[in-house]
Write a protein that holds these residues in place. Structure first.
Motif, PDB file in Angstrom:
ATOM      1  N   TRP A   1       0.834  -1.199   0.000  1.00  0.00           N
ATOM      2  CA  TRP A   1       0.000   0.000   0.000  1.00  0.00           C
ATOM      3  C   TRP A   1       0.872   1.254   0.000  1.00  0.00           C
ATOM      4  O   TRP A   1       0.495   2.280  -0.570  1.00  0.00           O
TER       5      TRP A   1
ATOM      6  N   TRP B   1       0.624  -0.674  -6.872  1.00  0.00           N
ATOM      7  CA  TRP B   1      -0.808  -0.500  -7.073  1.00  0.00           C
ATOM      8  C   TRP B   1      -1.200  -0.902  -8.490  1.00  0.00           C
ATOM      9  O   TRP B   1      -0.436  -0.731  -9.446  1.00  0.00           O
TER      10      TRP B   1
ATOM     11  N   LEU C   1      -2.477   2.732   5.505  1.00  0.00           N
ATOM     12  CA  LEU C   1      -3.407   3.629   4.822  1.00  0.00           C
ATOM     13  C   LEU C   1      -3.426   5.018   5.458  1.00  0.00           C
ATOM     14  O   LEU C   1      -3.632   6.020   4.767  1.00  0.00           O
TER      15      LEU C   1
END
Length: 378
Positions: A247, A253, A285
């Motif tokens: 992440w 990604w 995140l």
């Protein structure tokens, strides 16, 4: 412009946003200032027990304010303050009626101190949605009547995109300054190709290039919402499992995830896994410097539970929206493996997969309701 060239152009538009904020995206400061005024958000992905999907929930013939009022009173009683609610593009064929019913739904929510997150599009389940009376649940199968928005016919026909744009701008424009709405979730699981959910034969009902089509279209949907003047934050949640290191490394990604991250005012994600994994993913995140909300979790069979997850999330002020509220026609108390092996002929799941309450209003597990109340301060 032919269909191929149109899709190429869409993808090029999407690619230009990689590595930078998309036009109109809230600054991190604006997003965090907004979130600082919000309570610890706890709720469910909601459809009333007597609706098999989002069409049955909101069509004039089956819209049921009394049931919604009763069930949202149950949510209020345990301290829930949000719900994630799916809309559908086909509902905009009756703009005035749908707007009136959605306004009535929001009034019921406000009565019970609930501010919902509204979902505009969804890539999950049946590719062939139709207005009118919806089919009855298929016995023994999880979410057997849920429908995609847009369906495959509209998704693969660029001549229908203006209709989709009209729907988005219409519904968002009607409620752009409505503080009864928490946020707009523009597309649920946009790159979900439903590989595992068409039964034992694995019948494929998706266009082969579905992910490419939606990757190109999604930035436009974000912009339609912004052009419509939404004062609420806008998001689309990532849902495929990644390690925390992945992440935090944009090179890992997918093209779809880049579009989602770089257009979303607030970061939303799905987490059907154990509490240790939740503890790992939250800091990853949060490193983006924006509010974080989990818009799907709680599947008992994979160790995603209220008792374990809510304390972790509350400590970090990460909002938590579980799948399912009152057991009903969606049959999401049945596990995912029911797609291949339906729970029929007396076969029952060892534990209920989703839902907080049984259809008679009693808790699936009183200890879970106690955990929700503790987390919400109820």
């Amino acid at each position: 412009m032919n269909r191929f060239l149109f899709l190429v152009c869409l993808c090029l538009v999407a690619m230009t946003t990689f590595g930078q904020d998309a036009p109109g995206r809230w600054s991190a400061k604006k997003a965090n200032d907004w979130y600082a005024k919000e309570p610890f958000l706890v709720g469910a992905n909601y459809a009333p027990a007597n609706a098999i999907n989002e069409l049955e929930m909101f069509q004039a013939e089956s819209f049921d304010p009394a049931t919604i009022d009763k069930e949202l009173a149950m949510a209020e009683s345990i301290g829930m303050n949000t719900m994630r609610v799916f809309l559908h593009d086909l509902l905009w064929q009756d703009p005035a009626g749908f707007t009136k019913r959605l306004d009535q739904f929001l009034s019921i929510c406000a009565k019970h101190k609930i501010r919902p997150m509204l979902v505009l599009f969804d890539s999950c389940w049946d590719s062939f949605p139709k207005l009118g009376k919806q089919r009855e649940p298929v016995p023994g199968i999880h979410n057997s009547g849920w429908v995609q928005s847009p369906g495959v016919a509209a998704l693969t026909d660029v001549s229908q995109y203006p209709r989709l744009e009209t729907y988005v701008k219409g519904v968002v424009g009607a409620f752009k300054n409505d503080n009864r709405i928490l946020a707009w979730d523009v597309w649920n699981e946009p790159d979900n190709t439903n590989d595992n959910s068409y039964g034992k034969n694995g019948k494929k009902l998706e266009p082969a290039n579905k992910v490419a089509i939606v990757t190109g279209l999604l930035p436009h949907v974000f912009q339609w919402v912004r052009v419509a003047g939404a004062s609420q934050p806008v998001t689309s949640g990532v849902w495929v499992y990644r390690t925390p290191a992945d992440w935090q490394n944009s090179a890992k990604w997918s093209p779809m995830e880049k579009v989602q991250f770089e257009n979303s005012d607030i970061i939303t994600f799905h987490q059907y896994s154990n509490p240790t994994e939740l503890e790992k993913v939250i800091p990853a995140l949060e490193s983006f410097g924006r509010p974080v909300i989990c818009t799907e979790y709680m599947a008992r069979g994979v160790n995603s539970k209220f008792q374990s997850h809510l304390p972790i999330a509350k400590k970090a002020k990460v909002g938590m929206i579980n799948w399912g509220f009152v057991a009903g026609k969606t049959q999401t108390f049945l596990p995912w493996d029911s797609w291949q092996n339906p729970y029929v002929n007396g076969r029952e799941p060892a534990i209920w997969f989703h839902e907080v309450f049984k259809q008679d209003g009693t808790p699936v597990d009183p200890a879970e309701v106690a955990a929700i109340k503790q987390a919400t301060g109820k």
